[in-house]
Design an enzyme around this catalytic site. Sequence first.
Site, PDB file in Angstrom:
ATOM      1  N   SER A 152       0.841  -1.186   0.000  1.00  0.00           N
ATOM      2  CA  SER A 152       0.000   0.000   0.000  1.00  0.00           C
ATOM      3  C   SER A 152       0.877   1.237   0.000  1.00  0.00           C
ATOM      4  CB  SER A 152      -0.885   0.006   1.261  1.00  0.00           C
ATOM      5  OG  SER A 152      -1.507   1.264   1.445  1.00  0.00           O
ATOM      6  N   TYR A 165      -2.194  -0.104  10.424  1.00  0.00           N
ATOM      7  CA  TYR A 165      -2.114  -0.381   8.983  1.00  0.00           C
ATOM      8  C   TYR A 165      -0.847   0.244   8.404  1.00  0.00           C
ATOM      9  CZ  TYR A 165      -3.707  -0.928   4.150  1.00  0.00           C
ATOM     10  OH  TYR A 165      -3.812  -1.284   2.823  1.00  0.00           O
TER      11      TYR A 165
END
Length: 291
Positions: A152, A165
Amino acid sequence: MTAGDGTTVAPARTALVTGASRGIGRAVAVGLAAAGLDVALLARDAGRLDETAAEVGRLGPQAGRAVVVTADVTDVQAVDAAVASAVAELGCIDLLVNNAGRVDAEVPLWEADPDQWWSVLETNVRGPFLLSRAVVPGMLARGGGRVVDLNSGAGSHDSTGASAYNASKTALLRLGTNMHRSGHALGLRTFEVAPGVVQTDMTASMAMHAGRTEWTPVERTVEMVVAIAGGGLDAFSGSFVRVTHDSPESLRAALDEAARSGQDVPGQDGRRLRVTRWGEGDPMPGELPRR
């Protein structure tokens, strides 16, 4: 493709995809099968995996076949058993796609729930660690293989909120480059692929994407992973690619230009997580001192 060390890794014939029951994982699994690979589908929900397998079955006779294996990616015994079952069904695993992931609440770290925070780290970091630990030895025994981590922008850029995250995707990037450096001479190729902002159940749950109308087509991720499986992008092992900006064609063009100009393969520094220089006299970044 022959790498700089002379090691040639054959194109993948089989794959294991985690989080294959929905979203990006399902699309990647179906795309790999459409490209002719036999695919092991791994997730916790057997019913949804059966739906993915049925979709693969409708692709036609030229497609690969799908087998279903269930496991919680954070459970070492379940992962080992699932990988053993996949190998028994497919004969080997040439490509591992670590896709299963979670996101935490979009709040500052000091407001985060400790249990949720750690659970995200377990899924996003322990999961890929356990899968790679179970799959890579078999790859190396056969002369090589490939691991793709679905990463990501949170792994390469500073972020706010959702600190688990952010931390997990950064750690995942480091795991991938660590495996690259440790295993490249043995035939291991690793890739950190960021899919952009794809419309999935996870992104739909995130406040930062509320009202979003522009999404990254999941087909771009599928195209990239299929190209990696074929071996044509092995020169980018250890690198971070983001499908909103990169495509197999643009990466191949960069390789061709490097070959014409006699330059090093692009991206070997610019697509890795590292400290940048303050100026010409700054010794960072550089190799770690010998100890």
